[in-house]
Design a protein around this motif. Structure first.
Motif, PDB file in Angstrom:
ATOM      1  N   GLN A 179      11.670  51.283   0.393  1.00  0.00           N
ATOM      2  CA  GLN A 179      12.961  51.737  -0.117  1.00  0.00           C
ATOM      3  C   GLN A 179      13.836  50.614  -0.680  1.00  0.00           C
ATOM      4  N   LYS A 180      13.699  49.396  -0.156  1.00  0.00           N
ATOM      5  CA  LYS A 180      14.553  48.306  -0.617  1.00  0.00           C
ATOM      6  C   LYS A 180      14.020  47.607  -1.861  1.00  0.00           C
ATOM      7  N   VAL A 181      12.735  47.766  -2.148  1.00  0.00           N
ATOM      8  CA  VAL A 181      12.143  47.020  -3.267  1.00  0.00           C
ATOM      9  C   VAL A 181      11.581  47.917  -4.364  1.00  0.00           C
ATOM     10  N   GLN A 201       1.758  48.555   6.666  1.00  0.00           N
ATOM     11  CA  GLN A 201       2.466  47.795   7.695  1.00  0.00           C
ATOM     12  C   GLN A 201       2.033  46.329   7.689  1.00  0.00           C
ATOM     13  N   SER A 202       0.762  46.087   7.364  1.00  0.00           N
ATOM     14  CA  SER A 202       0.264  44.709   7.308  1.00  0.00           C
ATOM     15  C   SER A 202       0.828  43.958   6.106  1.00  0.00           C
ATOM     16  N   ILE A 231       5.586  43.101   0.719  1.00  0.00           N
ATOM     17  CA  ILE A 231       6.369  44.159   0.081  1.00  0.00           C
ATOM     18  C   ILE A 231       7.826  43.693  -0.076  1.00  0.00           C
ATOM     19  N   ALA A 232       8.362  43.087   0.972  1.00  0.00           N
ATOM     20  CA  ALA A 232       9.753  42.629   0.938  1.00  0.00           C
ATOM     21  C   ALA A 232       9.977  41.592  -0.160  1.00  0.00           C
ATOM     22  N   TRP A 249       3.576  42.813  -3.198  1.00  0.00           N
ATOM     23  CA  TRP A 249       2.576  43.873  -2.992  1.00  0.00           C
ATOM     24  C   TRP A 249       3.300  45.198  -3.166  1.00  0.00           C
ATOM     25  N   LEU A 250       2.967  45.926  -4.224  1.00  0.00           N
ATOM     26  CA  LEU A 250       3.703  47.139  -4.568  1.00  0.00           C
ATOM     27  C   LEU A 250       2.755  48.314  -4.775  1.00  0.00           C
TER      28      LEU A 250
END
Length: 335
Positions: free
Chosen positions: A153-155, A303-304, A309-310, A314-315
């Motif tokens: 949701q943040k990225v 989760q890994s 992601i942050a 990795w998207l």
């Protein structure tokens, strides 16, 4: 550049009022739904017509942008139109990502399993997620989608997912379908809807060459077109993609599907079968409650990747963009 193209595409999707409005419309009185090909232009954009139908006294087209693979429903009066046979349309649009993807799928049509486009952007670090909604008595595995939203949701909001949907699942799970549509309406996820056949018949006894859509007596017109009509009645926008039930097909069936103007989509990472995702993979899981192993593996995967992601390293990638970029560098239609 690729990220810029991605955000431009999403901008078009959410600021183009005609596209958004039509994607959300429920066409409840569809008649004369048929395959119809042609060139439709409204400056500056060329579209390829895939279907024609009437709803409550009005005529509509289902169109695909041959450069981006984005589809939309619109009225014919907005366009200059030239009807074509499918062969003529393929020639006219031959240098576009859309037709090149169809060409590649046909070249891989000899596989009894997993014919079609199997991977998207191998140079990117993320994946394209496809989740199948085959007929099932179990409820939708909602945890997949809530976890996607939580992680991305943040990225990356909305996070793109592609759902392969059957007509029978839509009949069986109206509340689950409304829940997915609400997630999309809230811009939590963006869904590309893939035709997965209407009935998705399967036999535990028949060999693959006589199973799924290869079962003798299968009406492929019904399986394809009734699913699209059910999508439209439920307010879903059909994409230009098709996934074979069980990933099973033969060469003749692949060509029947491409003759509908649809691009067969396979996978190079069916998680429940132990296949590991690679950069650019088209990942397959089942979200219909029948495949807890694949769902758990996917949740563990994202989760890994929490830190990556942050950092936007990795998207999730829009399936249309993944296929489009594989065949980018194309010339304008008719050239």
């Amino acid at each position: 550049m690729k990220q810029l193209l991605k955000y431009l595409l999403l901008s078009i999707l959410f600021t183009g009022s005609a596209i958004v409005a039509n994607a959300q419309a429920n066409y409840l009185k569809i008649t004369s739904y048929k395959v119809y090909y042609g060139w439709a232009t409204h400056y500056p954009q060329d579209w390829m017509i895939l279907r024609q139908f009437e709803n409550d006294g009005k005529s509509y087209y289902l169109l695909v942008n041959p450069q981006t693979l984005v589809t939309k429903i619109d009225e014919p009066s907005f366009y200059k139109v030239k009807p074509m046979t499918f062969a003529e349309a393929r020639t006219f649009f031959k240098n576009t990502p859309y037709i090149r993807a169809i060409d590649k799928a046909e070249k891989q049509s000899a596989n009894i399993q997993d014919a079609g486009i199997e991977e998207g952007m191998p140079k990117e670090t993320g994946i394209s997620l496809t989740a199948d909604l085959c007929p099932s008595h179990r409820p939708l595995d909602r945890e997949i989608f809530t976890d996607i939203f939580k992680e991305f949701q943040k990225v990356e909001r909305p996070a793109p997912v592609a759902l392969s949907i059957t007509g029978v699942w839509m009949l069986q799970h109206p509340q689950d379908l409304e829940w997915l549509k609400q997630m999309q309406a809230n811009h939590e996820i963006y869904i590309t809807w893939i035709n997965h056949s209407y009935n998705h018949r399967v036999s535990a006894k028949l060999p693959l060459k006589e199973n799924f859509l290869l079962e003798p007596g299968t009406d492929i017109n019904y399986e394809v077109l009734e699913t699209e009509k059910a999508m439209l009645k439920n307010g879903l926008l059909p994409s230009a993609f098709f996934r074979f039930p069980g990933l099973v097909s033969d060469q003749q069936l692949v060509f029947k599907i491409t003759d509908f103007g649809l691009i067969p989509i396979g996978t190079d990472a069916w998680l429940a079968k132990g296949q590991q995702s690679q950069p650019g993979s088209i990942v397959l899981i089942h979200a219909n409650g029948n495949e807890p192993i694949g769902v758990n593996d996917f949740i563990k995967l994202i989760q890994s990747k929490t830190q990556s992601i942050a950092k936007k390293q990795w998207l999730l990638y829009d399936l249309r963009e993944s296929v489009d970029e594989e065949f980018e560098g194309s010339s304008p239609p008719g050239k």
